[in-house]
Design a protein around this motif. Sequence first.
Motif, PDB file in Angstrom:
ATOM      1  N   ARG A  81     -10.517  -5.908  18.114  1.00  0.00           N
ATOM      2  CA  ARG A  81     -11.968  -6.090  18.073  1.00  0.00           C
ATOM      3  C   ARG A  81     -12.334  -7.494  17.585  1.00  0.00           C
ATOM      4  N   ALA A  82     -11.574  -8.051  16.654  1.00  0.00           N
ATOM      5  CA  ALA A  82     -11.855  -9.403  16.151  1.00  0.00           C
ATOM      6  C   ALA A  82     -11.756 -10.423  17.282  1.00  0.00           C
ATOM      7  N   ALA A  83     -10.760 -10.290  18.134  1.00  0.00           N
ATOM      8  CA  ALA A  83     -10.604 -11.204  19.262  1.00  0.00           C
ATOM      9  C   ALA A  83     -11.760 -11.052  20.246  1.00  0.00           C
ATOM     10  N   LEU A  84     -12.182  -9.832  20.478  1.00  0.00           N
ATOM     11  CA  LEU A  84     -13.320  -9.581  21.367  1.00  0.00           C
ATOM     12  C   LEU A  84     -14.590 -10.213  20.787  1.00  0.00           C
ATOM     13  N   ASN A  85     -14.827 -10.010  19.500  1.00  0.00           N
ATOM     14  CA  ASN A  85     -16.012 -10.588  18.873  1.00  0.00           C
ATOM     15  C   ASN A  85     -15.967 -12.107  18.876  1.00  0.00           C
ATOM     16  N   TRP A  86     -14.783 -12.692  18.696  1.00  0.00           N
ATOM     17  CA  TRP A  86     -14.644 -14.150  18.775  1.00  0.00           C
ATOM     18  C   TRP A  86     -15.022 -14.653  20.164  1.00  0.00           C
ATOM     19  N   ARG A  87     -14.527 -13.985  21.190  1.00  0.00           N
ATOM     20  CA  ARG A  87     -14.845 -14.394  22.570  1.00  0.00           C
ATOM     21  C   ARG A  87     -16.344 -14.261  22.847  1.00  0.00           C
ATOM     22  N   ARG A  88     -16.946 -13.182  22.373  1.00  0.00           N
ATOM     23  CA  ARG A  88     -18.391 -12.993  22.579  1.00  0.00           C
ATOM     24  C   ARG A  88     -19.175 -14.094  21.872  1.00  0.00           C
ATOM     25  N   LEU A  89     -18.788 -14.407  20.646  1.00  0.00           N
ATOM     26  CA  LEU A  89     -19.482 -15.425  19.869  1.00  0.00           C
ATOM     27  C   LEU A  89     -19.315 -16.808  20.491  1.00  0.00           C
ATOM     28  N   THR A  90     -18.095 -17.159  20.873  1.00  0.00           N
ATOM     29  CA  THR A  90     -17.879 -18.485  21.477  1.00  0.00           C
ATOM     30  C   THR A  90     -18.557 -18.598  22.830  1.00  0.00           C
ATOM     31  N   GLY A  91     -18.700 -17.487  23.521  1.00  0.00           N
ATOM     32  CA  GLY A  91     -19.408 -17.511  24.794  1.00  0.00           C
ATOM     33  C   GLY A  91     -20.879 -17.859  24.640  1.00  0.00           C
ATOM     34  N   ILE A  92     -21.418 -17.603  23.476  1.00  0.00           N
ATOM     35  CA  ILE A  92     -22.835 -17.881  23.225  1.00  0.00           C
ATOM     36  C   ILE A  92     -23.037 -19.237  22.568  1.00  0.00           C
ATOM     37  N   VAL A  93     -22.199 -19.563  21.570  1.00  0.00           N
ATOM     38  CA  VAL A  93     -22.451 -20.785  20.791  1.00  0.00           C
ATOM     39  C   VAL A  93     -21.392 -21.853  20.922  1.00  0.00           C
ATOM     40  N   GLY A  94     -20.267 -21.558  21.557  1.00  0.00           N
ATOM     41  CA  GLY A  94     -19.178 -22.526  21.643  1.00  0.00           C
ATOM     42  C   GLY A  94     -18.243 -22.411  20.445  1.00  0.00           C
ATOM     43  N   LYS A  95     -17.067 -23.031  20.560  1.00  0.00           N
ATOM     44  CA  LYS A  95     -16.034 -22.881  19.536  1.00  0.00           C
ATOM     45  C   LYS A  95     -16.396 -23.533  18.211  1.00  0.00           C
ATOM     46  N   ASP A  96     -17.000 -24.710  18.239  1.00  0.00           N
ATOM     47  CA  ASP A  96     -17.309 -25.403  16.984  1.00  0.00           C
ATOM     48  C   ASP A  96     -18.281 -24.610  16.126  1.00  0.00           C
ATOM     49  N   ALA A  97     -19.382 -24.186  16.707  1.00  0.00           N
ATOM     50  CA  ALA A  97     -20.373 -23.416  15.955  1.00  0.00           C
ATOM     51  C   ALA A  97     -19.808 -22.059  15.562  1.00  0.00           C
ATOM     52  N   ALA A  98     -19.030 -21.443  16.432  1.00  0.00           N
ATOM     53  CA  ALA A  98     -18.433 -20.142  16.107  1.00  0.00           C
ATOM     54  C   ALA A  98     -17.496 -20.272  14.908  1.00  0.00           C
TER      55      ALA A  98
END
Length: 82
Positions: free
Chosen positions: A55-72
Motif C-alpha cells: 500500500r505504501a508503494a501505491l500511495n507513493w505512486r498516487r502522490l507523485t502522479g499528482i505533485v511530482g517526486k520532489d514535492a512528494a
Amino acid sequence: MTPADLAALATLPQFPATAAELLRVAGAEAAAAIITAWPGQRFPVPKRGEGGTGRAALNWRRLTGIVGKDAAAKICRHWGGG
C-alpha cells in the motif's frame, strides 16, 4: 484551483491549518494540485518515498502522479506515516 487561487484563500481567517501547512511544506503548485485532486480528504502518506512495498508503494505512486517526486518527498518527510 491555481496557486494564485490558493494564495488568495490562504489570507482568509477560515483557511484550514492543514492546508496552510501543506502550502508551506510542499509549495503552492503542489498544494493546489493536491487540494484540487483530493479536496477535504485524508490521505495516508507513506513513511518513505520510493522503495516502499504494498500500500505504501501505491500511495507513493498516487502522490507523485499528482505533485511530482520532489514535492512528494517533502510531504513524506513531513507527514510520513500519518
